[in-house]
Motif scaffolding. Structure first.
Motif, short mmCIF file in Angstrom:
data_model
loop_
_atom_site.label_atom_id
_atom_site.label_comp_id
_atom_site.label_asym_id
_atom_site.label_seq_id
_atom_site.Cartn_x
_atom_site.Cartn_y
_atom_site.Cartn_z
N GLU A 251 2.30 -2.27 5.60
CA GLU A 251 0.89 -2.24 5.20
C GLU A 251 0.11 -1.22 6.03
N ILE A 252 0.53 0.04 5.95
CA ILE A 252 -0.12 1.14 6.66
C ILE A 252 -0.25 2.32 5.70
N ALA A 253 -0.93 3.38 6.13
CA ALA A 253 -1.12 4.55 5.28
C ALA A 253 0.23 5.18 4.93
N PRO A 254 0.38 5.73 3.71
CA PRO A 254 1.65 6.37 3.32
C PRO A 254 2.13 7.41 4.32
N ALA A 255 1.20 8.22 4.86
CA ALA A 255 1.60 9.26 5.81
C ALA A 255 2.23 8.65 7.06
N SER A 256 1.73 7.50 7.50
CA SER A 256 2.32 6.82 8.65
C SER A 256 3.72 6.32 8.31
N ARG A 257 3.90 5.84 7.09
CA ARG A 257 5.23 5.41 6.67
C ARG A 257 6.21 6.58 6.67
N TYR A 258 5.74 7.75 6.20
CA TYR A 258 6.60 8.94 6.17
C TYR A 258 7.04 9.31 7.58
N ALA A 259 6.09 9.28 8.51
CA ALA A 259 6.41 9.63 9.90
C ALA A 259 7.44 8.66 10.47
N THR A 346 4.41 1.39 24.24
CA THR A 346 4.02 2.66 24.86
C THR A 346 2.80 3.31 24.19
N GLY A 347 2.37 2.74 23.08
CA GLY A 347 1.20 3.28 22.39
C GLY A 347 1.52 4.23 21.25
N ILE A 348 2.77 4.67 21.11
CA ILE A 348 3.11 5.65 20.09
C ILE A 348 3.01 5.06 18.68
N GLU A 349 3.46 3.82 18.52
CA GLU A 349 3.40 3.21 17.20
C GLU A 349 1.95 3.00 16.76
N GLU A 367 2.52 15.92 15.23
CA GLU A 367 1.87 16.72 16.28
C GLU A 367 1.02 15.84 17.19
N THR A 368 0.36 14.85 16.60
CA THR A 368 -0.53 13.98 17.37
C THR A 368 0.22 13.20 18.45
N ILE A 369 1.43 12.75 18.13
CA ILE A 369 2.16 11.90 19.08
C ILE A 369 2.79 12.69 20.22
N LYS A 370 2.55 13.99 20.26
CA LYS A 370 3.05 14.80 21.39
C LYS A 370 2.22 14.59 22.65
N SER A 371 1.18 13.78 22.55
CA SER A 371 0.37 13.43 23.72
C SER A 371 -0.32 12.09 23.43
N GLY A 372 -0.82 11.47 24.49
CA GLY A 372 -1.58 10.24 24.31
C GLY A 372 -0.78 8.95 24.28
N ASN A 373 0.54 9.02 24.56
CA ASN A 373 1.36 7.82 24.63
C ASN A 373 2.50 8.05 25.62
N LYS A 374 3.13 6.98 26.05
CA LYS A 374 4.15 7.09 27.10
C LYS A 374 5.49 7.62 26.60
#
Length: 402
Positions: A251-259, A346-349, A367-374
């Motif tokens: 139950e998340i955005a399609p783009a998140s499912r693709y990632a 770790t915050g990535i999910e 690209e976003t997950i390349k920073s801001g999480n462990k």
């Protein structure tokens, strides 16, 4: 047509238990009331106690009425249902159900699944039928269904070897990356993922193993060297759906499912392709790849596959996610697959889900997950790579169905 809810064998099994409990209650409770009443009278007579006798007389009517009411509760329920649910399919939920009826319901449902697989020759329909076999207890019927499904699998495999008009046009993603042998091998698997067979096995640690491996591993399970091993293999294509069978929410955005699918697929490939190369174990030549499933690694639970996919609840969303990302994995600048580690703590999910909700596409999310999480350190050099690049430039020649 799939059975209505009160004709479903899983529901019938639960209702049988409820009916047994009600039967026990309707017999035991009246007996207790009668014994209690008899005990009161015996006490009053033995002690020549008029007060006790009067109390027993007063409670006698109440206890007798209560005993009769409890005993006839099922009869009252059926009478009411005949009036209220006279033409309703839900009457099936309150009828007396035998083990033979439940077993026959499982057989009927499996017959439906097998017949559909025979008609469509779809790998999805085949897998649905093969997974459901675990519910068939009759060994002869189970073997009969298995033989029919083996023939279906042969036809599916044969059809995949025939040339088709489908094109493998690359999106161009990652085309500037110079692939190593490892990435080329990985892409051979991805481009031929229908014949890459994976046999799942549980974690060796007792607390991290599945509690019910017979239900959670494909085709059931057998134990070997402290692990539970799946009796059936699944294709890499089917395995990719597993990100939603124990790993991530749907139950998340399609783009998140693709990632998520791209990352999940990459984790498997990155952790097995080196081993396969060194061991000269080529799944394209019929060798299977063993991989761990459980709390120590990626989760793939057939129980969740049945509830989320085979039930149809999220089938469209899962099929879309897998098909859209079918030929995509993560590769680093140096031409190897990415060690795509990810953890819920770790915050990535949370970042992946949040970015999709904000409208980012799956490329932007990566690209976003390349920073801001462990876990971001694993993705610093990562890019989405389209394995069809290697088919278009002739590096990979053989692709099933093309």
């Amino acid at each position: 047509m799939i059975l209505d809810i009160c004709e479903a064998p899983e529901v019938l099994r639960v209702m049988r238990i409820i009916n047994i409990v009600l039967t026990i209650i309707r017999i035991v409770v009246p007996i207790i009331l009668i014994v209690s009443l008899a005990t009161n009278y015996m006490y009053a007579v033995r002690n020549n106690d008029n007060d006790a006798l009067n109390k027993a007389n007063k409670s006698a009517v109440i206890k007798v009425i209560a005993a009769v009411l409890v005993f006839f509760i099922p009869t009252f329920v059926k009478l009411i249902s005949n009036v209220v649910l006279s033409d309703s399919k839900y009457k099936n939920c309150i009828v007396d159900i035998s083990e033979q009826q439940i077993e026959q319901s499982f057989i009927d449902k499996e017959e439906e699944y097998v017949s559909k697989a025979e008609e469509t020759l779809s790998i999805d329909d085949y897998n649905t039928a093969i997974y459901y076999l675990i519910n068939i207890k009759d060994s002869e019927k189970r073997k009969e269904f298995k033989d029919r499904l083996d023939k279906v699998k042969e036809l599916i495999d044969e059809s995949r070897k025939k040339p088709s008009n489908s094109s493998l046009v690359s999106s161009g993603l990652g085309r500037d990356i110079v692939p190593t042998e490892e990435l080329i091998t990985a892409c051979k698997w991805v481009l031929n993922q229908e014949i890459v067979n994976i046999r799942l096995q549980t974690c060796p640690s007792e607390e991290q193993r599945y509690k019910n491996p017979e239900a959670d591993l494909p085709g059931g399970a057998y134990e070997s060297n402290g692990r539970d091993i799946a009796k059936e293999t699944i294709s890499l294509s089917e395995y990719s759906k597993g990100v939603f069978f124990g790993e991530e929410k749907i139950e998340i955005a399609p783009a998140s499912r693709y990632a998520y699918v791209i990352i999940y697929r990459t984790v498997f490939i990155h952790n097995t392709v080196h081993y396969a190369i060194n061991a000269k174990r080529d799944p394209l030549e019929g060798k299977e790849i063993r991989y761990t499933a459980g709390n120590c690694a990626q989760n793939y639970r057939c129980t969740q596959r049945r509830s989320k996919y085979e039930s149809g609840k999220y089938k469209a969303e899962i099929d879309d996610a897998v098909e859209t990302t079918k030929y995509l994995i993560l590769a680093n600048d140096d031409g190897i697959t990415t060690n795509a580690t990810y953890h819920s703590y770790t915050g990535i999910e949370q970042q992946i889900e949040k970015s999709g909700k904000e409208g980012q596409d799956f490329l932007q999310i990566i690209e976003t997950i390349k920073s801001g999480n462990k876990d971001s350190g694993h993705y610093k050099k990562a890019h989405v790579y389209d394995c069809r690049n290697l088919y278009e430039d002739g590096t990979i020649e053989y692709v099933v169905g093309n």
